[in-house]
Write a protein that holds these residues in place. Structure first.
Motif, mmCIF file in Angstrom:
data_model
loop_
_atom_site.group_PDB
_atom_site.id
_atom_site.type_symbol
_atom_site.label_atom_id
_atom_site.label_comp_id
_atom_site.label_asym_id
_atom_site.label_seq_id
_atom_site.Cartn_x
_atom_site.Cartn_y
_atom_site.Cartn_z
ATOM 1 N N ILE A 6 -3.887 16.035 6.543
ATOM 2 C CA ILE A 6 -2.954 16.391 7.611
ATOM 3 C C ILE A 6 -1.543 15.917 7.267
ATOM 4 O O ILE A 6 -0.551 16.509 7.681
ATOM 5 N N ILE A 7 -1.476 14.833 6.499
ATOM 6 C CA ILE A 7 -0.193 14.332 5.997
ATOM 7 C C ILE A 7 -0.293 14.274 4.476
ATOM 8 O O ILE A 7 -1.192 13.612 3.944
ATOM 9 N N PRO A 8 0.582 14.956 3.745
ATOM 10 C CA PRO A 8 0.541 14.901 2.275
ATOM 11 C C PRO A 8 0.631 13.461 1.769
ATOM 12 O O PRO A 8 1.259 12.598 2.400
ATOM 13 N N GLY A 9 0.004 13.217 0.628
ATOM 14 C CA GLY A 9 -0.077 11.863 0.093
ATOM 15 C C GLY A 9 1.265 11.183 -0.092
ATOM 16 O O GLY A 9 1.428 10.001 0.230
ATOM 17 N N LEU A 10 2.246 11.921 -0.618
ATOM 18 C CA LEU A 10 3.566 11.326 -0.837
ATOM 19 C C LEU A 10 4.218 10.925 0.480
ATOM 20 O O LEU A 10 4.828 9.856 0.596
ATOM 21 N N ILE A 11 4.075 11.786 1.471
ATOM 22 C CA ILE A 11 4.660 11.479 2.784
ATOM 23 C C ILE A 11 3.928 10.303 3.420
ATOM 24 O O ILE A 11 4.547 9.437 4.056
ATOM 25 N N LEU A 12 2.608 10.251 3.235
ATOM 26 C CA LEU A 12 1.839 9.132 3.775
ATOM 27 C C LEU A 12 2.298 7.816 3.152
ATOM 28 O O LEU A 12 2.405 6.792 3.842
ATOM 29 N N GLY A 13 2.584 7.836 1.850
ATOM 30 C CA GLY A 13 3.108 6.638 1.202
ATOM 31 C C GLY A 13 4.420 6.199 1.823
ATOM 32 O O GLY A 13 4.648 5.006 2.065
ATOM 33 N N ALA A 14 5.282 7.179 2.115
ATOM 34 C CA ALA A 14 6.565 6.860 2.752
ATOM 35 C C ALA A 14 6.356 6.330 4.168
ATOM 36 O O ALA A 14 7.043 5.398 4.606
ATOM 37 N N LEU A 63 0.834 -1.203 0.000
ATOM 38 C CA LEU A 63 0.000 0.000 0.000
ATOM 39 C C LEU A 63 0.870 1.256 0.000
ATOM 40 O O LEU A 63 0.632 2.197 -0.778
ATOM 41 N N GLY A 64 1.879 1.274 0.858
ATOM 42 C CA GLY A 64 2.751 2.443 0.929
ATOM 43 C C GLY A 64 3.505 2.685 -0.363
ATOM 44 O O GLY A 64 3.594 3.824 -0.847
ATOM 45 N N ILE A 65 4.036 1.616 -0.946
ATOM 46 C CA ILE A 65 4.790 1.754 -2.197
ATOM 47 C C ILE A 65 3.895 2.265 -3.320
ATOM 48 O O ILE A 65 4.273 3.163 -4.087
ATOM 49 N N LEU A 66 2.682 1.722 -3.408
ATOM 50 C CA LEU A 66 1.779 2.103 -4.493
ATOM 51 C C LEU A 66 1.225 3.515 -4.325
ATOM 52 O O LEU A 66 0.907 4.182 -5.318
ATOM 53 N N LEU A 67 1.107 3.973 -3.088
ATOM 54 C CA LEU A 67 0.560 5.316 -2.871
ATOM 55 C C LEU A 67 1.465 6.408 -3.434
ATOM 56 O O LEU A 67 0.989 7.508 -3.744
ATOM 57 N N ILE A 68 2.739 6.118 -3.579
ATOM 58 C CA ILE A 68 3.661 7.132 -4.109
ATOM 59 C C ILE A 68 3.352 7.440 -5.577
ATOM 60 O O ILE A 68 3.089 8.599 -5.925
ATOM 61 N N PRO A 69 3.338 6.438 -6.484
ATOM 62 C CA PRO A 69 2.946 6.763 -7.869
ATOM 63 C C PRO A 69 1.484 7.179 -7.991
ATOM 64 O O PRO A 69 1.136 7.953 -8.888
ATOM 65 N N VAL A 70 0.631 6.691 -7.098
ATOM 66 C CA VAL A 70 -0.776 7.108 -7.133
ATOM 67 C C VAL A 70 -0.881 8.608 -6.876
ATOM 68 O O VAL A 70 -1.600 9.337 -7.574
ATOM 69 N N ASN A 71 -0.156 9.102 -5.886
ATOM 70 C CA ASN A 71 -0.211 10.528 -5.564
ATOM 71 C C ASN A 71 0.512 11.391 -6.589
ATOM 72 O O ASN A 71 0.291 12.605 -6.636
ATOM 73 N N LEU A 72 1.353 10.768 -7.390
ATOM 74 C CA LEU A 72 1.992 11.493 -8.488
ATOM 75 C C LEU A 72 1.137 11.473 -9.746
ATOM 76 O O LEU A 72 1.539 12.011 -10.785
ATOM 77 N N GLY A 73 -0.043 10.852 -9.648
ATOM 78 C CA GLY A 73 -0.955 10.798 -10.785
ATOM 79 C C GLY A 73 -0.580 9.769 -11.825
ATOM 80 O O GLY A 73 -1.091 9.801 -12.949
ATOM 81 N N MET A 74 0.284 8.836 -11.463
ATOM 82 C CA MET A 74 0.759 7.844 -12.426
ATOM 83 C C MET A 74 -0.115 6.593 -12.461
ATOM 84 O O MET A 74 -0.073 5.839 -13.433
ATOM 85 N N LEU A 75 -0.876 6.354 -11.399
ATOM 86 C CA LEU A 75 -1.700 5.149 -11.317
ATOM 87 C C LEU A 75 -3.074 5.493 -10.757
ATOM 88 O O LEU A 75 -3.198 6.389 -9.913
#
Length: 410
Positions: free
Chosen positions: A368-376, A232-244
């Motif tokens: 409260i936590i940006p999407g990219l940071i939440l993914g991390a 979930l964490g790994i996938l949220l990074i490209p998801v929040n970048l609009g890639m997925l």
């Protein structure tokens, strides 16, 4: 002894627990397909396929019961089950990311697996040929197994050719399939309660992928949860970048299903461990029903499940930290320091629960936590949980090594 029926202990074996989840999946699917067909409800195929693959994986990893037959729970079997779980999780999270892979796997598991199990039922010397001599409940076992395997094949036919039957016909078949699985779960519960298996004592064997995996159910379920959070964490990074693309409803639903299995099988809830009473089991079944529905029907339960899971993570994380810190403050200065492994477990648990609190807060308070940071954060949480599992397995195997010989006597 308590007189409250809800507080009585539940003794459901893990195999029965997983069968109950399977049964609920089919029954809820069958019930929901009617309003889906009428255009009343939306439908997310990827969530359903991912959920079913995840349940197959769970059965393989925890019990060594593969879609094609029973086998020893070796490291190879666990590895195969883990791969299936990953495919199921990704299929849930990312719409169409896996293409036809989930469908083809399910056709194989339901179709080829169903035929294989049906043949084994009647040709194996350890199944029908012996069961018919026992009589009684074992007649029910034969009938239940045969029904489950036959309808498994039927579901494979429907999956392989979507035009073979109408949606109401598929819904009806799913309902019957779910009832057949429920019947099998009831039969097995009767057998296990009347004739509990003693089981063989574990023994230490040579290493390798085919060696028996000395993992407790607690650690296996923690492994599955860690894998879920990491992906979930790994996938949220490209998801929040609009890639997925991303299916929040299926993600929440699958998390609820994982919670439910932990609750029903072990009494481990998101806010801490409890005695495995009937109340906990019923609560777990409610969690499973909500999770299954959220996997199949997108968006409808997202607001409610977001608040529920966020609250549970927040309270559970705080409670766990209090449980860790409070005894530490009471330790006398003269007491010897804990060993390295115990210190690592404490620090890993503390870190994991801090990250869990952050995740819970992010669900309760949007942005409260940006999407990219939440993914991390979730990636780190998953890594810490997997590290914790490795430590617990190390201790578990060391403990067993003290009491069981390295090689089995023949």
């Amino acid at each position: 002894m308590t007189n409250n029926w809800l507080l009585l202990d539940s003794r459901l074996p893990l195999e029965v627990v997983i069968l109950l989840i399977c049964s609920m999946s089919m029954l809820i699917l069958g019930a929901l397909l009617f309003p889906v067909h009428a255009g009343i409800l939306p439908y997310y195929e990827g969530g359903l396929f991912g959920l079913l693959l995840f349940v197959f994986a769970l059965q393989t990893i925890t019990l060594g019961k593969t879609p094609f037959g029973d086998t020893a729970r070796s490291w190879l079997v666990i590895a195969a089950g883990t791969v299936i779980a990953v495919i199921g999780i990704v299929a849930c999270f990312i719409p169409d990311a896996m293409g036809r892979v989930p469908r083809m796997l399910l056709i194989s598991f339901f179709g080829i697996g169903g035929m294989s199990l049906l043949l084994q039922l009647f040709l194996s010397k350890s199944k029908f040929r012996i069961w018919r001599r026992y009589g009684g409940i074992f007649h029910h076992l034969t009938i239940a197994c045969a029904l489950v395997y036959l309808f498994s094949i039927v579901m494979a036919v429907f999956l392989s050719n979507t035009e073979f039957a109408t949606t109401p016909q598929i819904a009806s078949a799913a309902l019957i399939f779910g009832l057949a699985i429920l019947y099998l779960a009831w039969v097995l519960q009767k057998i296990y309660s009347n004739q509990p298996s003693q089981g063989a004592l574990p023994c230490r064997t040579k290493g390798g992928l085919l060696a028996p995996a000395d993992l407790s159910i607690d650690n296996i379920l923690l492994l599955v949860l860690g894998l879920f959070i990491l992906i979930l964490g790994i996938l949220l990074i490209p998801v929040n970048l609009g890639m997925l693309p991303f299916s929040g409803s299926a993600q929440l639903g699958l998390m609820m299903v994982i919670f439910s299995v932990q609750m029903i099988a072990l009494g481990n809830t998101p806010i801490g461990p409890f005695r495995r009473s009937r109340l906990i089991v019923i609560t777990g079944l409610v969690f499973a029903a909500l999770g299954i529905t959220s996997c199949i029907i997108p968006e409808i339960l997202v607001p409610s499940l977001t608040m529920l899971i966020g609250f549970l993570n927040l309270i559970g994380g705080i409670a766990a930290i209090v449980k860790i810190v409070t005894p530490a403050l009471k330790v006398p200065q003269s007491q010897s320091a804990p060993d390295k492994t115990q210190t690592q477990i404490t620090m890993a648990t503390l870190t994991m629960n801090i990250l869990t609190i952050a995740f819970g807060a992010s669900m309760l308070i949007p942005n409260i936590i940006p999407g990219l940071i939440l993914g991390a954060v979730l990636t780190a949480d998953g890594c810490v949980l997997l590290f914790l599992v490795s430590l617990l397995v190390k201790i578990e195997q060391g403990f067993r090594g003290q009491f069981f010989p390295r090689h089995c006597e023949k």
